[in-house]
Scaffold this motif. Structure first.
Motif, mmCIF file in Angstrom:
data_model
loop_
_atom_site.group_PDB
_atom_site.id
_atom_site.type_symbol
_atom_site.label_atom_id
_atom_site.label_comp_id
_atom_site.label_asym_id
_atom_site.label_seq_id
_atom_site.Cartn_x
_atom_site.Cartn_y
_atom_site.Cartn_z
ATOM 1 N N VAL A 130 3.164 33.827 -19.005
ATOM 2 C CA VAL A 130 4.488 33.270 -18.712
ATOM 3 C C VAL A 130 4.561 31.813 -19.164
ATOM 4 O O VAL A 130 3.793 30.973 -18.713
ATOM 5 N N LEU A 131 5.500 31.547 -20.069
ATOM 6 C CA LEU A 131 5.723 30.192 -20.576
ATOM 7 C C LEU A 131 6.738 29.431 -19.745
ATOM 8 O O LEU A 131 6.664 28.204 -19.605
ATOM 9 N N GLN A 132 7.710 30.172 -19.192
ATOM 10 C CA GLN A 132 8.818 29.535 -18.479
ATOM 11 C C GLN A 132 9.399 30.521 -17.483
ATOM 12 O O GLN A 132 9.589 31.700 -17.808
ATOM 13 N N GLY A 133 9.695 30.060 -16.276
ATOM 14 C CA GLY A 133 10.338 30.894 -15.275
ATOM 15 C C GLY A 133 9.345 31.713 -14.464
ATOM 16 O O GLY A 133 8.141 31.474 -14.476
ATOM 17 N N ARG A 134 9.906 32.687 -13.770
ATOM 18 C CA ARG A 134 9.128 33.620 -12.953
ATOM 19 C C ARG A 134 9.493 35.021 -13.388
ATOM 20 O O ARG A 134 10.628 35.292 -13.765
ATOM 21 N N ASP A 147 4.044 33.571 -12.173
ATOM 22 C CA ASP A 147 4.753 32.306 -12.312
ATOM 23 C C ASP A 147 4.401 31.669 -13.653
ATOM 24 O O ASP A 147 3.458 32.083 -14.322
ATOM 25 N N THR A 148 5.122 30.613 -14.005
ATOM 26 C CA THR A 148 4.817 29.851 -15.219
ATOM 27 C C THR A 148 3.337 29.489 -15.231
ATOM 28 O O THR A 148 2.794 29.033 -14.220
ATOM 29 N N GLY A 149 2.682 29.733 -16.369
ATOM 30 C CA GLY A 149 1.273 29.410 -16.514
ATOM 31 C C GLY A 149 0.330 30.518 -16.074
ATOM 32 O O GLY A 149 -0.887 30.360 -16.161
ATOM 33 N N GLN A 150 0.863 31.642 -15.618
ATOM 34 C CA GLN A 150 0.021 32.764 -15.208
ATOM 35 C C GLN A 150 0.105 33.884 -16.230
ATOM 36 O O GLN A 150 1.116 34.040 -16.921
ATOM 37 N N GLY A 151 -0.956 34.666 -16.298
ATOM 38 C CA GLY A 151 -0.988 35.775 -17.234
ATOM 39 C C GLY A 151 -1.681 36.981 -16.650
ATOM 40 O O GLY A 151 -2.303 36.913 -15.588
ATOM 41 N N PRO A 159 3.295 53.841 -18.601
ATOM 42 C CA PRO A 159 4.587 53.164 -18.383
ATOM 43 C C PRO A 159 4.360 51.767 -17.793
ATOM 44 O O PRO A 159 3.487 51.567 -16.960
ATOM 45 N N HIS A 160 5.158 50.813 -18.258
ATOM 46 C CA HIS A 160 5.070 49.443 -17.768
ATOM 47 C C HIS A 160 6.431 48.780 -17.934
ATOM 48 O O HIS A 160 7.326 49.352 -18.542
ATOM 49 N N GLY A 161 6.588 47.600 -17.375
ATOM 50 C CA GLY A 161 7.885 46.938 -17.475
ATOM 51 C C GLY A 161 7.800 45.469 -17.122
ATOM 52 O O GLY A 161 6.782 44.978 -16.639
ATOM 53 N N TYR A 162 8.911 44.787 -17.373
ATOM 54 C CA TYR A 162 9.013 43.361 -17.140
ATOM 55 C C TYR A 162 10.367 43.095 -16.490
ATOM 56 O O TYR A 162 11.365 43.660 -16.907
ATOM 57 N N ARG A 163 10.411 42.230 -15.492
ATOM 58 C CA ARG A 163 11.701 41.810 -14.923
ATOM 59 C C ARG A 163 11.607 40.359 -14.506
ATOM 60 O O ARG A 163 10.558 39.873 -14.110
ATOM 61 N N SER A 164 12.740 39.690 -14.663
ATOM 62 C CA SER A 164 12.775 38.260 -14.366
ATOM 63 C C SER A 164 13.446 38.014 -13.032
ATOM 64 O O SER A 164 14.146 38.877 -12.497
ATOM 65 N N GLY A 165 13.254 36.800 -12.561
ATOM 66 C CA GLY A 165 13.924 36.367 -11.343
ATOM 67 C C GLY A 165 15.308 35.829 -11.679
ATOM 68 O O GLY A 165 15.868 36.118 -12.738
ATOM 69 N N THR A 166 15.823 34.994 -10.806
ATOM 70 C CA THR A 166 17.192 34.495 -10.942
ATOM 71 C C THR A 166 17.353 33.471 -12.065
ATOM 72 O O THR A 166 18.476 33.185 -12.481
ATOM 73 N N THR A 167 16.248 32.904 -12.565
ATOM 74 C CA THR A 167 16.354 31.900 -13.621
ATOM 75 C C THR A 167 15.987 32.440 -15.000
ATOM 76 O O THR A 167 16.035 31.707 -15.981
ATOM 77 N N GLY A 168 15.585 33.686 -15.074
ATOM 78 C CA GLY A 168 15.128 34.238 -16.345
ATOM 79 C C GLY A 168 13.679 33.874 -16.578
ATOM 80 O O GLY A 168 13.044 33.199 -15.764
ATOM 81 N N VAL A 170 10.512 33.415 -19.964
ATOM 82 C CA VAL A 170 10.054 33.492 -21.352
ATOM 83 C C VAL A 170 8.548 33.691 -21.271
ATOM 84 O O VAL A 170 7.864 32.977 -20.529
ATOM 85 N N PHE A 171 8.042 34.680 -22.022
ATOM 86 C CA PHE A 171 6.606 34.919 -21.978
ATOM 87 C C PHE A 171 6.069 35.345 -23.331
ATOM 88 O O PHE A 171 6.803 35.851 -24.175
#
Length: 186
Positions: A130-134, A147-151, A159-168, A170-171
């Protein structure tokens, strides 16, 4: 990347494999009509459709979305971001490198956006940083918060997926493909 690149790449890949549209439809699970529309530039494929095609041909995603005319070894270029219809925005950071068996993307999720991905080819591993956001990552049937800075590294042949929080969010999304002749984790 333009729809023209996808058109040229798909046609070249199918022809190199010696497959008719009907046979390509069988190996990819994408209809003959849809493959024909993509090759003629009459349809903009979704990211899910492109992954089905890539999986059917046992190729990395960048084989379809990379510039068909990019000279070998020219990887320093700036790649445009592709906004897939009704889906995620993807920017190629590093196109597929056959020596490394890997490719890297920067993915942008809008606030509250969710993207579910079907299993990739057997042995494909993904890494998300994660570069930005949650965001949350779906793996093994459960959502994991990042969170930002975690991988996180996970098996992407399920099957897998990705979803963002309220701020979007970037990863970076790195795909590692199984290489013939290398021992595989068991």
């Amino acid at each position: 990347m333009s729809d023209d690149s996808i058109t040229l790449n798909l046609r070249d890949i199918r022809m190199a494999a010696g497959l008719s549209l009907s046979k390509a439809a069988e190996v990819t699970g994408v209809s003959k009509a849809m493959l024909g529309q993509i090759e003629r530039g009459e349809s903009s494929p979704t990211i899910a459709t492109l992954w089905k095609i890539a999986k059917g041909f046992h190729l990395p995603l960048t084989a379809l979305i990379g510039q068909a005319t990019r000279p070998a070894g020219e990887g320093d270029g700036v790649y445009e971001t592709v906004q897939f219809p009704g889906s995620i925005a993807v920017k190629m950071v590093f196109p597929f490198d056959p020596l490394l068996g890997a490719e890297t993307f920067q993915v942008t999720l809008k606030p509250g956006q969710c993207h579910q991905s079907q299993p990739h080819d057997a042995g494909v591993t993904e890494e998300v940083f994660v570069l930005q956001g949650r965001m949350e990552l779906l793996r093994d049937g459960a959502w994991v918060a990042l969170d930002t800075g975690q991988g996180l590294r996970f098996a992407a042949d399920q099957p897998h997926g990705y979803r963002s929080g309220t701020t979007g969010a970037v990863f970076l999304n790195m795909h590692h493909y199984r290489q013939a002749g290398l021992p595989q984790p068991g």
